[in-house]
Design a protein around this motif. Sequence first.
Motif, short mmCIF file in Angstrom:
data_model
loop_
_atom_site.label_atom_id
_atom_site.label_comp_id
_atom_site.label_asym_id
_atom_site.label_seq_id
_atom_site.Cartn_x
_atom_site.Cartn_y
_atom_site.Cartn_z
N ALA A 72 -0.37 7.45 -2.21
CA ALA A 72 -0.39 7.58 -3.67
C ALA A 72 0.59 8.66 -4.09
O ALA A 72 0.81 9.64 -3.40
N ALA B 8 -8.48 -3.19 0.42
CA ALA B 8 -9.01 -2.40 -0.69
C ALA B 8 -7.87 -1.87 -1.55
O ALA B 8 -6.77 -1.64 -1.06
N ALA B 9 -8.15 -1.69 -2.83
CA ALA B 9 -7.19 -1.10 -3.76
C ALA B 9 -7.92 -0.12 -4.65
O ALA B 9 -9.08 -0.33 -4.99
N THR B 10 -7.25 0.95 -5.02
CA THR B 10 -7.79 1.93 -5.95
C THR B 10 -6.88 1.96 -7.17
O THR B 10 -5.67 2.11 -7.02
N ILE B 11 -7.47 1.84 -8.35
CA ILE B 11 -6.68 1.80 -9.58
C ILE B 11 -7.24 2.82 -10.55
O ILE B 11 -8.43 2.80 -10.86
N ASP B 12 -6.40 3.71 -11.03
CA ASP B 12 -6.79 4.69 -12.04
C ASP B 12 -6.55 4.04 -13.41
O ASP B 12 -5.48 4.14 -13.99
N THR C 275 -12.75 -7.47 -16.56
CA THR C 275 -12.63 -8.05 -15.22
C THR C 275 -12.87 -9.54 -15.36
O THR C 275 -13.96 -9.96 -15.73
N VAL D 55 -1.38 3.08 -7.27
CA VAL D 55 -2.39 2.25 -6.65
C VAL D 55 -2.28 2.44 -5.15
O VAL D 55 -1.20 2.38 -4.59
N GLY D 56 -3.39 2.69 -4.50
CA GLY D 56 -3.42 2.80 -3.05
C GLY D 56 -4.12 1.59 -2.49
O GLY D 56 -5.04 1.06 -3.08
N GLU D 57 -3.69 1.14 -1.35
CA GLU D 57 -4.30 -0.03 -0.74
C GLU D 57 -4.68 0.31 0.68
O GLU D 57 -3.98 1.05 1.35
N GLY D 58 -5.81 -0.19 1.14
CA GLY D 58 -6.24 0.04 2.51
C GLY D 58 -5.17 -0.43 3.49
O GLY D 58 -4.37 -1.30 3.19
N GLY E 156 0.85 -1.18 0.00
CA GLY E 156 0.00 0.00 0.00
C GLY E 156 0.88 1.22 0.00
O GLY E 156 1.82 1.31 -0.75
#
Length: 145
Positions: A18, A33-37, A138, A25-28, A15
């Motif tokens: 960012a 959790a992960a955030t992907i642009d 996906t 990618v950010g991770e909880g 994580g």
Amino acid sequence: MTVEDGAGGAPTNGGGPANDDGRTVGEGEDGSAATIDVLSLAAPPDPEHPRGRPAVKRLMVGDGANLIAFTFAPGQSFPDHSVAHPITVQCLSGELTFGCGDETIRLTPCAVVHCRERVLHRVDCPDDAPDTNVLLLTMLTGERH
């Protein structure tokens, strides 16, 4: 969970904060959790691909799903094929068509299609589409990583 880094290179499992470029990618904190642009991380289109195929970049391998971005230039296609897992496909930018059996579905941003495993399908980018057309695949693997 494994995700590609913002430079498009090595996978990372960590994580952390960012970066300012919006391509990270950010991770909880607990790894939940992960955030992907996706649009920032997707490969640029390759209109000169010798087989007329889109640029492909795997963005994440995670619990239950893999994310893969396909970037089409006008006139490119991903011909008839099937995969071992159920999938969803979503147009994030531009315009594409998704063919499954005798049905052809126009994909524009926000349209999502679900397809069962081992179903023959194809994706085409119209000749008059914008220069960049991004499809998010996906793959619903159900696997734990």
